[in-house]
Design an enzyme around this catalytic site. Structure first.
Site, short mmCIF file in Angstrom:
data_model
loop_
_atom_site.label_atom_id
_atom_site.label_comp_id
_atom_site.label_asym_id
_atom_site.label_seq_id
_atom_site.Cartn_x
_atom_site.Cartn_y
_atom_site.Cartn_z
N LYS A 153 0.87 -1.18 0.00
CA LYS A 153 0.00 0.00 0.00
C LYS A 153 0.90 1.23 0.00
O LYS A 153 1.79 1.34 0.85
CB LYS A 153 -0.87 -0.04 1.26
CG LYS A 153 -1.64 1.21 1.57
CD LYS A 153 -1.54 1.63 3.04
CE LYS A 153 -0.17 2.14 3.39
NZ LYS A 153 -0.04 2.78 4.71
N ASP A 193 -5.65 0.24 8.27
CA ASP A 193 -5.27 0.08 6.85
C ASP A 193 -5.81 -1.21 6.23
O ASP A 193 -5.69 -1.40 5.02
CB ASP A 193 -3.74 0.06 6.71
CG ASP A 193 -3.15 1.45 6.80
OD1 ASP A 193 -3.91 2.43 6.76
OD2 ASP A 193 -1.91 1.54 6.89
#
Ligand code: C5P
Length: 281
Positions: free
Chosen positions: A11, A138
Site C-alpha cells: 500500500k 489500513d
C-alpha cells in the site's frame, strides 16, 4: 480443493492529510492510496486447524506467531462465519516490515480474500473490509487493493474511477529502519493537522506525517534529500504512510530504471525497488 493463492500488494499513500484527532486517539485522514505491482503472496489450503508459515526476505521481521496479523485475520473470519474448518496459511514476505507500506495489513486482507474463496463464504469486498477494521485502520483499504481515496481513520473508502488513472513508475526506497506508526502519530503538531483537499487535488497535498517521521527518525530526512538530489529527476518524491519508506514517481520506465540503478549504487545499505503503479491523471 486445490490451494488458493492471492497477491497482497503493498500500500502506498500518494498523499496523506491529517484532518483531526478523535476522542479514542485515532487520527482522521484523507489519503490517496495506490497498490503497486509488488507485494507479498499468500496461499491457503484446507486443513483441520489454522497454522501459518512465513518465508521470504522479510520473514524474520514479520514473525509467524499469534501476533502475525494474517493469522488473526483468519481467526476473525472463522469466528464471523461461524465455521469450524481450518486452513494452512503460507505467506511469502517481500514487503519491508514497519516501512509505511501496509505489509501486515496487505497480508491480513489477502488472507481474508483467499479464505473467503476457500471456505465458499461469498462475502463481498465491502463486507470483508467492514469485518477487517478491528485488525487495523489500513486493512479495509487493502481488502480492495485498488486505487482509492480514504477518509475517516482510513475505513471510509471511495474507489477511484479507472478513467481518472494512468500508469506510472515508482521507485521505493526503504532505509531498513523500522519506524513504529504510533511514534509518528504521537509526534504530530497542531500545524500538521488541517482541512482536506478534495480527492481531485489530493496528489498535490503532500504527506502530513513527514515532519513528525523525520523528527522521530532522522534517516527519513536523509532518504528524502538523497532521492530529491538523484538524477534523473523524479516527478515527485514523498514519504509513504508513516514511513520510513519513500517513493519517487516517473512518467516513463527508462528514467525510473536509471534512477533505481543510481540509488542502489549510491546507497547500497538501503532497499531500493522499481515497480509499476497507478496514479491520478
Ligand atoms: O490501526 P493500526 O493498528 O494500524 O494503528 C496503529 C497506531 O497508529 C494506532 O494505535 C494509532 O496510534 C495510530 N493511528 C492513528 N490514526 C490512524 C491510524 C493509526 O492515530 N488513522
Amino acid at each position: 480443493m486445490p490451494a488458493i493463492t492471492e497477491r497482497a500488494p503493498a500500500k502506498v499513500n500518494l498523499s496523506l492529510q491529517v484532518t483531526g484527532r478523535r476522542a479514542d486517539g485515532y487520527h482522521t485522514l484523507a489519503s490517496l492510496v495506490v497498490f503497486p505491482e509488488f507485494g507479498d503472496v499468500v496461499t491457503v489450503t484446507p486443513a483441520e486447524s489454522l497454522t501459518l508459515t512465513v518465508e521470504g526476505e522479510f520473514a524474520p521481521q514479520a514473525g509467524a506467531g499469534e501476533a502475525n496479523l494474517a493469522l488473526r485475520a483468519a481467526r476473525l473470519l472463522q469466528q464471523a462465519a461461524g465455521i469450524e474448518a481450518g486452513a494452512t496459511l503460507r505467506l511469502e514476505k517481500h514487503i519491508p516490515v514497519g516501512a509505511g507500506l501496509g505489509g501486515g495489513s496487505a497480508d491480513a486482507a489477502a488472507i481474508l480474500r483467499a479464505l473467503n474463496r476457500l471456505w465458499g463464504l461469498d462475502y463481498s469486498h465491502e463486507t470483508l473490509a467492514e469485518l477487517a477494521l478491528p485488525l487495523g485502520a489500513d486493512v479495509p483499504m487493502c481488502v480492495h487493493a485498488r486505487p482509492l481515496f480514504a477518509t475517516g481513520i482510513g475505513e471510509q473508502i471511495a474507489l477511484c474511477d479507472a478513467t481518472d488513472l494512468r500508469e506510472i513508475f515508482m521507485v521505493l526506497v526503504y532505509p531498513r529502519v523500522v519506524l513504529p506508526t504510533p511514534d509518528v502519530f504521537r509526534g504530530l503538531q497542531p500545524g500538521d493537522i488541517g482541512p482536506a483537499a478534495d480527492a481531485r487535488h489530493a496528489m498535490a497535498a503532500g504527506n502530513a506525517l513527514e515532519r513528525a517521521a523525520v523528527a522521530a527518525c532522522p534517516v527519513v530526512g536523509e532518504v528524502l534529500q538523497a532521492m530529491k538530489q538523484t538524477a534523473p529527476e523524479p516527478v515527485l518524491v514523498r514519504m509513504s504512510g508513516s514511513g520510513a519508506s519513500c517513493f519517487a514517481l516517473f512518467a516513463q520506465e527508462a528514467p525510473a530504471a536509471a534512477y533505481e540503478a543510481a540509488m542502489r549504487q549510491a546507497y547500497p545499505q538501503w532497499w531500493v525497488r522499481r515497480m509499476r503503479t497507478q496514479a491520478m491523471r
